[in-house]
Motif scaffolding. Structure first.
Motif, PDB file in Angstrom:
ATOM      1  N   GLU A 198       2.715   0.865  -0.723  1.00  0.00           N
ATOM      2  CA  GLU A 198       1.741   0.804   0.366  1.00  0.00           C
ATOM      3  C   GLU A 198       0.389   1.355  -0.095  1.00  0.00           C
ATOM      4  O   GLU A 198       0.315   2.169  -1.011  1.00  0.00           O
ATOM      5  N   TRP A 199      -0.652   0.902   0.555  1.00  0.00           N
ATOM      6  CA  TRP A 199      -2.008   1.336   0.242  1.00  0.00           C
ATOM      7  C   TRP A 199      -2.641   1.943   1.495  1.00  0.00           C
ATOM      8  O   TRP A 199      -2.174   1.725   2.616  1.00  0.00           O
ATOM      9  N   LEU A 200      -3.718   2.704   1.286  1.00  0.00           N
ATOM     10  CA  LEU A 200      -4.372   3.397   2.390  1.00  0.00           C
ATOM     11  C   LEU A 200      -5.862   3.527   2.100  1.00  0.00           C
ATOM     12  O   LEU A 200      -6.259   3.902   1.001  1.00  0.00           O
ATOM     13  N   VAL A 201      -6.684   3.207   3.100  1.00  0.00           N
ATOM     14  CA  VAL A 201      -8.107   3.551   3.066  1.00  0.00           C
ATOM     15  C   VAL A 201      -8.442   4.206   4.400  1.00  0.00           C
ATOM     16  O   VAL A 201      -7.817   3.927   5.424  1.00  0.00           O
ATOM     17  N   THR A 202      -9.439   5.091   4.390  1.00  0.00           N
ATOM     18  CA  THR A 202      -9.751   5.883   5.583  1.00  0.00           C
ATOM     19  C   THR A 202     -11.256   5.915   5.809  1.00  0.00           C
ATOM     20  O   THR A 202     -12.039   5.467   4.966  1.00  0.00           O
ATOM     21  N   ASN A 203     -11.671   6.507   6.970  1.00  0.00           N
ATOM     22  CA  ASN A 203     -13.083   6.441   7.350  1.00  0.00           C
ATOM     23  C   ASN A 203     -13.708   7.786   7.730  1.00  0.00           C
ATOM     24  O   ASN A 203     -14.774   7.819   8.333  1.00  0.00           O
ATOM     25  N   GLY A 229      -9.693   7.266  11.573  1.00  0.00           N
ATOM     26  CA  GLY A 229      -9.253   5.880  11.499  1.00  0.00           C
ATOM     27  C   GLY A 229      -8.802   5.527  10.093  1.00  0.00           C
ATOM     28  O   GLY A 229      -9.122   6.225   9.122  1.00  0.00           O
ATOM     29  N   TYR A 230      -8.078   4.420   9.980  1.00  0.00           N
ATOM     30  CA  TYR A 230      -7.585   4.031   8.665  1.00  0.00           C
ATOM     31  C   TYR A 230      -7.217   2.558   8.655  1.00  0.00           C
ATOM     32  O   TYR A 230      -7.154   1.884   9.697  1.00  0.00           O
ATOM     33  N   ALA A 231      -6.958   2.045   7.453  1.00  0.00           N
ATOM     34  CA  ALA A 231      -6.321   0.744   7.246  1.00  0.00           C
ATOM     35  C   ALA A 231      -5.208   0.961   6.238  1.00  0.00           C
ATOM     36  O   ALA A 231      -5.356   1.743   5.295  1.00  0.00           O
ATOM     37  N   SER A 232      -4.092   0.279   6.451  1.00  0.00           N
ATOM     38  CA  SER A 232      -2.949   0.477   5.567  1.00  0.00           C
ATOM     39  C   SER A 232      -2.030  -0.727   5.645  1.00  0.00           C
ATOM     40  O   SER A 232      -1.949  -1.403   6.680  1.00  0.00           O
ATOM     41  N   GLY A 233      -1.347  -0.984   4.550  1.00  0.00           N
ATOM     42  CA  GLY A 233      -0.394  -2.090   4.508  1.00  0.00           C
ATOM     43  C   GLY A 233       0.397  -2.030   3.219  1.00  0.00           C
ATOM     44  O   GLY A 233       0.453  -0.995   2.550  1.00  0.00           O
TER      45      GLY A 233
END
Length: 664
Positions: free
Chosen positions: A20-25, A29-33
């Motif tokens: 899985e990967w993760l980016v944050t702000n 908040g975040y995006a992940s998949g």
């Protein structure tokens, strides 16, 4: 550090779904998949917005399903798994490689001689996600079709309603999405192509990780629109999902801004005088960037600059205990002393009856104070901050808060937390409460109640008293009271030593006597700056924990020799809570163990070798970060949160502390 995997990982669907990967702000908040672009958790999404930063996280854009048509042949780049077992897309078949640029995930798809790159990142301090496509190589035009799959629900719930109203409206360069009764609309913009509004619900997404965890695993999502665009070699397409009505659609510029943001963190770290950065391996550099993902804003009032730390992604909020344990590693070990100061002053505003809050609920309710150790970790965070900065004005500002905390603990505060005058130790706990970090509770079942005098709580208490002695002397204040309390606590701490076993009791003065279970909590009686144990006893603790609790990725929460040991973490909530502190390995404990090992043996190379398995772990579970927990049994499969603040922080802090003593 170049974290990159090829088809040996990307082409194996089961493995690619487990990475899985993760980016944050920076605001929660975040995006992940997953690498395979298939959903496995309810928490996955390309825009999970913190509508009341750092809380009220809401899933808005779920995923993008891309299909490439090249030389009259279609190539799906996505994967969907449906209830019943059917799989569509199998986009992993065309995934040549996956890598991180800093924290930005990059997919490279190869279809014949065509090469397409995809990147995802977030704009800092905004609920804005960028998705950029770059056509690197081809010998003919490429048609790209993108289905935008959306939702509007709390990030931790499942969407079961197929009649849930989401209104779509075409706007310049995109669409506006809105749910009646919701105050915040959101937008999907595109730098090119043709948009077709759809507005239909798709039923039956299967979420295997939710099924594994014994939770609901069937999800419905909203097909908002489809974008079609034709690309030639060298062309790019940028999509932006945001709660902002105006965004920058220049994907190249936005990506450069993100790269500059991360480079600034690395430059600050390298330029910090008290840090030993020249010897740092590449995997430590990656953790410097991972550390930033947990630091978020917590406004105390409009236009304020309060800071806190998210305990773990994708589901934790900011916890007082986790924040105080993580603060030195996330901020001081990364050269961000100004952030450390803001966190310390932010939490000082929440001290009540001599206690720091345990958790800030995601729904925005009042903070809960059900913790005995978070407040004591605050002393250690302040001590390390002062050691790094010599910030006397802040020390003077916080000293009355710290003194008030000591006073409350001496006379008693919530949950029977009080100093026992007979031995100078702290007692804590009531029936049906869980106040230490081993806090699992299922219904009325407190799995590890630890009511009495826990060993790590009293190691922290002893350390806090010594800290107050030092602070009082620095500020020219009276220190005799704290010195007397420290001496009494040191004498009382001798009661923890289990001479027959050769290590410490975990809890003394429980309702059933002293608890002899071999747990990792005693390691803090060695790793903290001030130890109440003799050198021989410290060595006994390290050896006992090393023989029975140490694994590649942390310490087991209970010895495998104990009849209550559980070596696998999984199943429904009852099973998971039952295993959480009954054998499950905790990554954050590896740092304190390495520090304790170094203190006892004074061999920095051997101590640092204890941390090196984490370099390999960065390629698994949450790529580029460190997991919350691992199975107690080999091969120590990662579980829980894919990125945990104190796991990252304590690894960084331990490496920094020990590396300073390496031979040149």
């Amino acid at each position: 550090m170049a974290i990159e995997v090829g088809r040996e990982i990307c082409g194996d669907w089961a493995i690619a779904l487990s990475r899985e990967w993760l980016v944050t702000n920076s605001i929660g908040g975040y995006a992940s998949g997953t690498i395979a672009s298939g959903l496995t958790r309810r928490y996955h999404g390309l825009l999970v917005a913190a509508l009341k930063p750092p809380l009220q996280r809401t899933l808005l854009l779920t995923k993008l399903d891309e299909t490439v048509t090249y030389s009259q042949k279609s190539y799906p780049l996505f994967t969907n798994r449906w209830v019943g077992g059917k799989v569509d897309g199998n986009g992993d078949r065309h995934l040549e490689s996956f890598r991180l640029e800093g924290t930005t995930p990059v997919w490279t798809f190869a279809c014949g001689d065509m090469l397409l790159e995809k990147r995802i990142w977030m704009r800092q301090r905004e609920n804005t996600t960028y998705i950029r496509y770059d056509l690197v190589r081809c010998s003919a035009p490429v048609d790209l079709e993108i289905d935008a799959i959306a939702n509007t629900r709390p990030y931790n719930l499942l969407q079961e309603d197929l009649d849930f109203p989401i209104h779509t409206q075409r706007i310049e360069s995109g669409i506006k999405l809105e749910t009646p009764g919701e105050s915040i609309p959101w937008y999907l913009f595109s730098s090119g192509g043709e948009l077709t509004l759809l507005g239909t619900w798709i039923q039956g997404y299967d979420l295997p990780m939710e099924r594994y965890r014994g939770d609901g695993y069937q999800e419905n999502h909203f097909h908002a629109c489809t974008l079609t665009v034709s690309l030639n070699v060298g062309d790019s397409l940028t999509l932006v999902a945001s709660t902002q009505s105006q965004v920058n659609l220049d994907g190249k510029e936005a990506l450069q801004q993100q790269h500059r943001y991360e480079q600034q963190h690395l430059d600050r770290w390298q330029a910090t005088p008290y840090l030993n950065t020249e010897k740092a391996p590449d995997w430590i550099r990656q953790l410097i960037l991972a550390a930033d993902q947990f630091i978020v804003c917590r406004p105390l009032y409009p236009n304020s600059h309060g800071k806190t730390a998210i305990a773990g992604y994708p589901w934790f909020t900011d916890w007082g205990r986790d924040t105080m344990i993580s603060l030195p590693g996330l901020t001081l070990a990364t050269g961000r002393t100004e952030v450390a100061k803001r966190v310390l002053t932010t939490f000082a505003q929440y001290v009540d009856r001599g206690m720091l809050p345990n958790v800030f609920p995601d729904g925005g309710e009042d903070p809960a104070y059900n913790t005995v150790d978070a407040t004591l970790w605050y002393f250690e965070a302040v001590r390390q901050y002062y050691q790094a900065t010599r910030d006397r004005p802040l020390l003077a500002e916080l000293f009355p808060v710290l003194a008030d905390i000591i006073d409350w603990h001496c006379r008693g505060t919530r949950y029977q937390i009080h100093r026992d005058p007979d031995d100078g130790l702290l007692y804590a706990g009531e029936a049906m409460t869980q106040l230490t970090w081993m806090d699992a509770k299922y219904g009325d079942w407190v799995v590890t109640p630890r009511q009495g005098k826990p060993v790590e709580v009293n190691a922290l208490w002893y350390n806090a008293l010594h800290t107050m002695v030092a602070f009082a002397r620095k500020l020219g204040k009276e220190d005799r009271e704290y010195e007397t309390l420290a001496k009494q606590a040191e004498k009382g701490f001798a009661r923890f030593w289990n001479a027959e076993a050769g290590y410490c009791y975990d809890v003394i003065d429980t309702t059933t006597g002293n608890d002899p279970k071999l747990r990792p909590n005693q390691i803090f009686a060695v790793s903290l700056p001030q130890s109440p144990l003799t050198p021989e006893q410290q060595r006994g603790v390290v050896e006992a924990c090393g023989r029975s609790l140490l694994t590649s990725y942390g310490l087991r929460s209970l010895s495998p020799d104990d009849p209550q040991y559980i070596g696998h973490y999984g199943g429904n909530l009852a099973h998971r809570d039952g295993a959480y502190h009954q054998g499950t390995v905790w990554g954050w404990l590896l740092g304190p163990f390495a520090i304790a090992h170094f203190k006892v043996y004074n061999e920095p190379e051997r101590a640092l070798s204890l941390l090196t398995p984490m370099a390999h772990h960065l390629y698994t579970h949450g790529i580029g970060s460190i997991s919350e927990i691992f199975d107690g049994d080999p091969p120590f499969t990662p579980r829980g949160c894919i990125a945990q603040a104190w796991s990252v922080a304590e690894t960084l802090r331990a490496w920094q502390l020990i590396a300073q003593h390496q031979k040149v």
